[in-house]
Design an enzyme around this catalytic site. Structure first.
Site, PDB file in Angstrom:
ATOM      1  N   SER A 143      19.271 -42.551   6.055  1.00 45.81           N
ATOM      2  CA  SER A 143      19.392 -43.798   5.154  1.00 45.81           C
ATOM      3  C   SER A 143      20.482 -43.504   4.010  1.00 45.81           C
ATOM      4  CB  SER A 143      17.952 -44.025   4.554  1.00 45.81           C
ATOM      5  OG  SER A 143      18.064 -44.924   3.630  1.00 45.81           O
ATOM      6  N   TYR A 157      10.705 -41.208   0.115  1.00 42.77           N
ATOM      7  CA  TYR A 157      11.598 -41.762   1.292  1.00 42.77           C
ATOM      8  C   TYR A 157      13.083 -40.952   1.285  1.00 42.77           C
ATOM      9  CZ  TYR A 157      13.931 -44.925   4.572  1.00 42.77           C
ATOM     10  OH  TYR A 157      14.602 -45.570   5.518  1.00 42.77           O
TER      11      TYR A 157
END
Length: 248
Positions: A143, A157
């Site tokens: 990501s 995250y």
């Protein structure tokens, strides 16, 4: 010989888009899911109706026993694995670090980091030419959060995806002489329901002004990057990253 691909977290979003594109490219596909059984079965039926081959397998990649069973099912039902897409990932509701519990951190890292590593381990055991395999390719779905940090939203995250980036580099160097290429894609603001999981379904609309291209991306755009990295066109690419982020 038909190529076999396993895509984790594949019942929706980027995973489902990757399943469809892989099937179009001639792969026999294992659609892994944790809880979305109906979506996974619908996706398999779609592939089969188009003349492809697919199976759906429930497994939580955070559990080693599930991962082992998942890969053995692929062995038995589809054959020799040639590609793995580590797409399964979770995030928790938006929060600052000072309110994150240890249980939350354990959940996020168990799926996003340990799950990725466990699946890669099983793939290497099957693909490595040093172990009698025929080689293969792994793509980890990271990501842009790994580079941006996601402050006041998902620092946990982001940190887990930073670990995925480091793992991608290390594993690529470890198995480069065993016929296995290991790469990653880093999606940015992609239009999937993952934003709703974090508590803000309209997150793309709020943040798209920070994207040079002034829009969110699509799951199909990420899937195209994944399939290129798996393809022979990327035969000299390993330990590399494609940012699918509109320039953000």
């Amino acid at each position: 010989m038909t190529r076999v691909i396993l895509i984790t977290g594949a019942s929706r979003g980027i995973g489902a888009a990757t399943v469809r594109l892989a099937a179009q490219r001639g792969y026999a596909v294992c659609v892994n899911y944790r809880s979305s059984a109906e979506a996974a079965r619908t996706l398999v039926a779609e592939i089969e109706q188009s003349g492809g081959r697919a199976i759906a397998v429930a497994a939580d990649v955070a559990l080693e026993s599930d991962v082992i069973r998942l890969f053995r099912t692929v062995d038995n039902e589809l054959g020799t694995l040639s590609a793995l897409v580590n797409n399964a990932g979770i995030l928790e509701p938006q929060a600052d670090v000072d309110s994150m519990s240890a249980a939350r951190l354990q959940r996020v890292f168990a799926t996003n980091v340990f799950g990725t590593m466990l699946c890669a381990r099983e793939a290497v055991l099957r693909m490595s030419t040093k172990r009698g395999g025929s080689g293969g390719a792994i793509v980890n779905v990271s990501s842009m959060a790994a580079r941006l940090g996601s402050p006041h939203e998902y620092v946990d995250y982001a940190a887990s995806k930073g670990a995925v980036d480091t793992f991608t580099i290390g594993l690529s160097k470890e198995v480069g002489d065993a016929g296995i290429r290991v790469n990653a894609v880093r999606p940015g603001l992609i239009d999937t329901d993952m934003h709703a999981s974090g508590g803000e379904p309209g997150r793309i609309e709020r943040l798209k002004g920070s994207v040079p291209m002034q829009r969110g991306g699509t799951a199909d755009e990420v899937a195209n990057a994944i399939l290129w990295l798996l393809s022979d066109e990327a035969s000299y690419a390993t330990g590399t990253f494609i940012d699918v982020s509109g320039g953000r």
